[in-house]
Structure formats: C-alpha cells, structure tokens
Enzyme design. Structure first.
Site, PDB file in Angstrom:
ATOM      1  CE  LYS A   1     -25.375  -1.867  80.735  1.00 10.13           C
ATOM      2  NZ  LYS A   1     -24.646  -2.479  81.858  1.00 10.13           N
TER       3      LYS A   1
ATOM      4  CD  GLU B   1     -15.322  -2.412  67.441  1.00  6.20           C
ATOM      5  OE1 GLU B   1     -14.789  -3.526  67.279  1.00  6.20           O
ATOM      6  OE2 GLU B   1     -15.107  -1.454  66.695  1.00  6.20           O
TER       7      GLU B   1
ATOM      8  CB  CYS C   1     -13.259  -9.437  71.338  1.00  8.39           C
ATOM      9  SG  CYS C   1     -12.335  -7.892  71.432  1.00  8.39           S
TER      10      CYS C   1
ATOM     11  CD  GLU D   1     -15.899 -14.255  71.962  1.00 13.28           C
ATOM     12  OE1 GLU D   1     -17.125 -14.211  72.177  1.00 13.28           O
ATOM     13  OE2 GLU D   1     -15.204 -13.264  71.842  1.00 13.28           O
TER      14      GLU D   1
HETATM   15  P1  NAP Z   1     -22.419  -9.005  77.064  1.00 18.31           P
HETATM   16  O1  NAP Z   1     -23.094  -9.986  77.904  1.00 18.31           O
HETATM   17  O2  NAP Z   1     -22.882  -8.790  75.683  1.00 18.31           O
HETATM   18  O3  NAP Z   1     -22.454  -7.637  77.884  1.00 18.31           O
HETATM   19  C1  NAP Z   1     -21.859  -6.454  77.406  1.00 18.31           C
HETATM   20  C2  NAP Z   1     -22.624  -5.266  77.923  1.00 18.31           C
HETATM   21  O4  NAP Z   1     -23.946  -5.301  77.411  1.00 18.31           O
HETATM   22  C3  NAP Z   1     -22.755  -5.207  79.438  1.00 18.31           C
HETATM   23  O5  NAP Z   1     -22.674  -3.856  79.835  1.00 18.31           O
HETATM   24  C4  NAP Z   1     -24.168  -5.754  79.674  1.00 18.31           C
HETATM   25  O6  NAP Z   1     -24.771  -5.289  80.843  1.00 18.31           O
HETATM   26  C5  NAP Z   1     -24.868  -5.149  78.479  1.00 18.31           C
HETATM   27  N1  NAP Z   1     -26.130  -5.770  78.104  1.00 18.31           N
HETATM   28  C6  NAP Z   1     -26.500  -7.065  78.145  1.00 18.31           C
HETATM   29  N2  NAP Z   1     -27.765  -7.213  77.665  1.00 18.31           N
HETATM   30  C7  NAP Z   1     -28.187  -5.967  77.309  1.00 18.31           C
HETATM   31  C8  NAP Z   1     -29.381  -5.443  76.745  1.00 18.31           C
HETATM   32  N3  NAP Z   1     -30.415  -6.201  76.432  1.00 18.31           N
HETATM   33  N4  NAP Z   1     -29.456  -4.110  76.527  1.00 18.31           N
HETATM   34  C9  NAP Z   1     -28.429  -3.312  76.848  1.00 18.31           C
HETATM   35  N5  NAP Z   1     -27.275  -3.744  77.380  1.00 18.31           N
HETATM   36  C10 NAP Z   1     -27.149  -5.055  77.594  1.00 18.31           C
HETATM   37  O7  NAP Z   1     -20.877  -9.310  76.875  1.00 18.31           O
HETATM   38  P2  NAP Z   1     -19.803  -9.585  77.988  1.00 18.31           P
HETATM   39  O8  NAP Z   1     -19.967 -10.982  78.441  1.00 18.31           O
HETATM   40  O9  NAP Z   1     -19.807  -8.501  79.004  1.00 18.31           O
HETATM   41  O10 NAP Z   1     -18.454  -9.392  77.161  1.00 18.31           O
HETATM   42  C11 NAP Z   1     -17.879 -10.390  76.460  1.00 18.31           C
HETATM   43  C12 NAP Z   1     -18.166 -10.261  74.986  1.00 18.31           C
HETATM   44  O11 NAP Z   1     -17.713  -8.981  74.514  1.00 18.31           O
HETATM   45  C13 NAP Z   1     -17.405 -11.267  74.184  1.00 18.31           C
HETATM   46  O12 NAP Z   1     -18.227 -11.824  73.191  1.00 18.31           O
HETATM   47  C14 NAP Z   1     -16.293 -10.449  73.548  1.00 18.31           C
HETATM   48  O13 NAP Z   1     -15.767 -11.001  72.376  1.00 18.31           O
HETATM   49  C15 NAP Z   1     -16.953  -9.155  73.337  1.00 18.31           C
HETATM   50  N6  NAP Z   1     -15.967  -8.070  73.201  1.00 18.31           N
HETATM   51  C16 NAP Z   1     -15.789  -7.530  71.971  1.00 18.31           C
HETATM   52  C17 NAP Z   1     -14.843  -6.545  71.801  1.00 18.31           C
HETATM   53  C18 NAP Z   1     -14.625  -5.934  70.443  1.00 18.31           C
HETATM   54  O14 NAP Z   1     -14.015  -4.879  70.384  1.00 18.31           O
HETATM   55  N7  NAP Z   1     -15.084  -6.535  69.355  1.00 18.31           N
HETATM   56  C19 NAP Z   1     -14.094  -6.096  72.876  1.00 18.31           C
HETATM   57  C20 NAP Z   1     -14.303  -6.668  74.127  1.00 18.31           C
HETATM   58  C21 NAP Z   1     -15.261  -7.666  74.272  1.00 18.31           C
HETATM   59  P3  NAP Z   1     -24.736  -6.153  82.197  1.00 18.31           P
HETATM   60  O15 NAP Z   1     -23.315  -6.209  82.584  1.00 18.31           O
HETATM   61  O16 NAP Z   1     -25.558  -5.353  83.126  1.00 18.31           O
HETATM   62  O17 NAP Z   1     -25.299  -7.488  81.859  1.00 18.31           O
END
Ligand code: NAP
Length: 485
Positions: A181, A257, A291, A388
């Site tokens: 997804k 991650e 991240c 962040e």
């Molecule tokens: P996010 O809000 O956590 O969303 C990430 C993914 O999770 C999206 O596909 C989102 O879907 C989905 N999601 C949200 N709520 C969910 C639930 N209850 N059940 C299943 N899926 C769910 O994060 P983001 O804003 O997209 O990304 C930014 C974050 O990612 C930052 O904190 C960043 O540091 C982190 N990140 C970490 C890494 C690493 O390798 N450590 C790499 C890149 C990014 P929807 O889009 O449909 O809401």
C-alpha cells in the site's frame, strides 16, 4: 517528457493476482500536484474487500513462489532493475509531479531505488543455512532458511519509489509474496513499479498493489488475518506504534523504519567548508523531507558563526519552484499542513531567541512552498530541536565540549541517522561508539546506500533494510538436529 505516460489507464487501478482492475464500486482517489494544488490524475480507491482479495492472491501464490529457484527470482529483479534504468527519465518526471522534488533529485531516487533490485538480484542466490558439529560432539546442527510468507508493506510519500524497492527487492529474493500500500498522496511511482515487475515476468499474485484512502481499516483487517506473516512499514513513529500494536494478536513479524531527529555535529577541528557541503546534502536532500535529514545542527561555539554564515549563503542562493522547471533547486513541500507545521516551528524558535540568517517565512501560494532557512542561536530545548522538522530549515545550536555534544545529540527519543564532522580519528571512534543512532555518517552528508544496513534504534524503529542484513527480515530459520551418523 511527461512522466504520466509511463502509466496506461489500466495502471491507475488495483493490481491484484496479476490483473489490473477497478476498486469495488468504481471509487477513485485524486492525486494532487503539490506545486499548484491542482488535480494531476486519479487512482482506484480500494475497499477493505479489495484488500482481502489482494491478500488471497498473495496467499495463493506463496507456495509456488517459495519453490521457484532462487536464480529465477533473482533474474526477475535484475530485469526489473534494467527496465527501471532504461525508463529512469520517465520515472523521475512522474515522481517529481506527484511528490514535488526536482526532476534531478527524483532521478537520484530512481537510481537509488533501482539499486535495491540489482543488489537483491545478487543476494537471492546467496541464501544459505549452516552445518556444524555440536560443541560437545555427538550430533550435528543444520539450519535451513525459508521465506517468512505473505507480507504487508506500507510506504510513505517522501520517497515514493525507493521505500518500495527496499522492501519488495529482498522479499522477492527471499521467496515471499506481498500486498503493498503506497501513500495516498504519491501512489503513481508504485503503480509504475508494479507495471515494470509485471513486464519483468513476476508471476501473478507475488506482488499486489492496493491504493486506498481507508488506511486504518485496511491495516486492521489484514493484520487480523492469520495468513499474513509479516508487516514492514516506513513512515511516522505514531503510525508505526499502531501497526506494532495491531501485530500483537497474530504475532506477525514486524520491521519498522520510522521517524528521525538526526544531529549534525561540527567540531572545532572540522573542515568548515566540507561541513557546509555535507550540511547542504544532509539538510536539503528531498527538501528536508527525509527521515535521515539533519534536524539539529550542533556546532562548536568557536566555529558556529562561520558555519552559519557560509551555510546561510548557500541556502539563500537556492531557487524555489516547480520541480519540473529548469534551474529550480527546491520544490514544494507535500501539502499545506507541512508548510504550516514548518512555519510554526520557525516562529517558535525565533520566539525562543533564535536569529534568522536566511529565509524564515512561507512563500505565497499557489503550491506549498517554504524557502531554505537557517536559524542561529536556537536554544537546545526549542521545539524545532525536539520534533522532526520535515522541511528545509537548519536550526543551529552551539556546544562547548565533546561530552556536551554527545549528551545533546543523544537527548532525543529518536535514533536513526547522525552526522559528525571532525578531523580527529580518535574522536570519530569515540563518537561512533557513543552516539545512540543506527547510522553515523563521518565527514559525509549522505549515509543511504543499498549495500548498507539502513535502520534505527529507539523510537526510530527496528529491523534493517539494504545490505546483507535486509534479506534476513524476510527469512525464517529452521534448525534440524541430526545424529552424528
Ligand atoms: P505516515 O503518516 O506514517 O504515513 C506512512 C504510510 O502509512 C502511508 O502509506 C499512510 O497512508 C499509511 N498509514 C497511515 N495510517 C495508517 C494506518 N492506521 N494503518 C495503515 N497505514 C497507515 O508518514 P508520512 O507522513 O507519509 O511519512 C513521513 C514519516 O515517514 C516521517 O516520520 C519520516 O521520518 C518517516 N520515514 C522514515 C523512513 C525510514 O526509513 N526510517 C523513511 C522515510 C520516511 P495514507 O497515505 O493513506 O495516509
């Protein structure tokens, strides 16, 4: 070149069991261009029933895929690597359109993302167990590696391709099937990737892609299903916690991650010009929406002003604009909420006593633009040093001793990337050992490498992606006790 032509109309549907199809009830989801807030296109908005169909397909394909020779699995990844590389320009344009980053930056992600397929094409044939004599003699120990089974992958919007290939590559190599997804804001790169894997000969059902706005229900339903064996997530720490909780009842294996709050340490003996070069990469890669982005610049008091002035000049000279336009260095942020959150952090830091060296005010719309910003004299406990930032803002905080620098750097719930600039080898070793982070970059602003184990500690998650370690996330070990014979 318009990246949208990488996708035929069918590729904006769901990819389930080797077939492209509409969502239940024909529901659609708009994809927005962050450069002007217009609708770029739409994709299928999958229902929970569609998600269950995708898991059914993954489960049905699992046994044959696990039994497929490793060389064949690897060759499919290698072919996909070559197809992505041939179409790199199209992929870069598509990603730039949906996510906002410049085409040049997106091209960098295409190369990085494709490399996971090349690396795991090579690792597929190196999965092996071990054979040893028991220490006391008398028996033999044999271990066999087996694929974990059907997986669920959830990826974020900031690296729409690479966060997918980092999971799909090792899972395909290990013999796992999967439901993927992508983030609702950037589904197009993942759909183009699925089309490439289909063309490369990946059997039906091994990869299934669901685009959906029903994210919560989607993960709850699939994680409540006994047939799902593994969840790998890249995204925010908050959502990571939800997914780990949801994995508890069925005891699914999990890789997380999550978010970061990377310190970027510049010591008094550092080459300040090199540190500024590194800072530009560590901060400005992906407009700070990474991240691994340097979040806190911790600089020795004796070089802080020089560092701030030089960094301010470089940041202030960057051109803001639409990612597909010539001469643009910095694209828009992902959405309005992102601009508001960055603006608030900067306003609070200034209120706390920081000085604006460059930038500091959101650009006027349309589109979600925030200019590269440098702040000096940011108090250590200002919110911008705690959260962040996820935007192009470099807050500089000073320190007086190595012990102080280590204490401040480690004083965060996160533990993903960290960066150190010093010319002292002994100090480098002390820091690598003392910093509580999964990755330490020494005199470099870039740690990501497909051959290296990427991942964090503390609230940044667990598990590793890339390197020899990455495939272990998709393998189980069976131990066989044998008599001496
Ligand atoms: P996010 O809000 O956590 O969303 C990430 C993914 O999770 C999206 O596909 C989102 O879907 C989905 N999601 C949200 N709520 C969910 C639930 N209850 N059940 C299943 N899926 C769910 O994060 P983001 O804003 O997209 O990304 C930014 C974050 O990612 C930052 O904190 C960043 O540091 C982190 N990140 C970490 C890494 C690493 O390798 N450590 C790499 C890149 C990014 P929807 O889009 O449909 O809401």
């Amino acid at each position: 070149m318009n990246g949208l032509d990488l996708l035929g109309p069918e590729h904006r549907g769901l990819f389930i069991g080797g077939t492209w199809r509409d969502a239940e009830g024909g529901k659609r989801l708009d994809v927005i261009d962050p450069a002007d807030a217009s609708v770029l296109t739409d994709v299928a908005d999958g229902s929970v029933a569609d998600a269950v169909d995708a898991l059914d397909a993954a489960v049905a394909a699992q046994a044959d895929w696990a039994a497929t020779p490793a060389r064949e699995r690897g060759e499919i990844l290698r072919t996909a690597f070559e197809l992505i590389t041939e179409r790199a320009e199209g992929f870069a344009h598509l990603m730039s359109l949906e996510m906002g980053k410049t085409v040049a930056e997106a091209a960098g992600e295409v190369t990085y993302g494709a490399e996971f397929f090349r690396w795991y094409a090579e690792e597929a044939v190196r999965i092996h167990g071990r054979w040893m004599q028991a220490p006391g003699g008398g028996s033999r120990l044999l271990t066999i590696k087996k694929p974990v089974g059907p997986c669920l992958f959830i990826t974020p919007w900031n690296f729409p391709l690479a966060m997918g290939t980092r999971k799909i590559g090792p899972a395909v190599a290990a013999g796992c099937t999967m439901v993927v997804k992508p983030a609702s804001q950037t589904p197009l790169s993942m759909l183009a990737l699925a089309a490439v894997l289909e063309e490369a000969g990946l059997p039906a059902g091994v990869l299934n892609v669901i685009t959906t706005s029903h994210t919560g229900e989607f993960s709850q339903t699939l994680q409540a299903d006994d047939r799902l064996r593994k969840v790998s997530f890249t995204g925010s720490t908050g959502v990571g916690r939800v997914l780990v909780r949801q994995s508890a009842d069925r005891l699914q294996r999990v890789s997380m991650e999550l978010g970061g709050n990377a310190p970027f340490l510049v010591f008094e003996d550092a080459d300040v010009d090199a540190a500024v070069d590194g800072a530009m990469i560590a901060k400005m890669r992906n407009m700070g929406e990474a991240c691994t982005a340097a979040n806190r610049f911790l600089v020795h008091a004796s070089v802080a002003e020089e560092f701030a002035e030089k960094l301010g000049k470089r940041m202030g000279a960057l051109t803001l604009g639409r990612g597909q336009d010539e001469g643009v260095d910095v694209g828009p942020l992902i959405d309005e909420r992102a601009v508001e959150s960055v603006s608030q952090l900067v306003t609070d830091a200034v209120h706390d006593g920081a000085t604006v060296v460059t930038g500091g005010r959101a650009a006027d719309g349309p589109g979600y633009f925030y200019p590269p910003t440098v702040l000096l004299g940011v108090p250590v406990d200002s919110e911008i040093n705690v959260q962040e930032i996820f935007g192009p803002v470099a807050p500089i905080t000073t320190f007086d001793s190595e012990a102080d620098a280590i204490r401040i750097a480690n004083d965060t719930e996160y533990g993903l990337a960290s960066y150190v600039y010093t010319r002292d080898l002994s100090r480098t070793i002390r820091l690598a050992e003392a910093l509580e982070f999964g990755m330490v970059g020494v005199n470099t602003g870039l740690v990501s490498n497909p051959a290296a184990p990427f991942g964090g500690v503390k609230s940044s998650g667990f598990g590793r992606e890339g390197g020899f370690e990455g495939i272990e996330e998709y393998l189980e070990t069976t131990y066989v006790a044998l008599p001496a014979g």
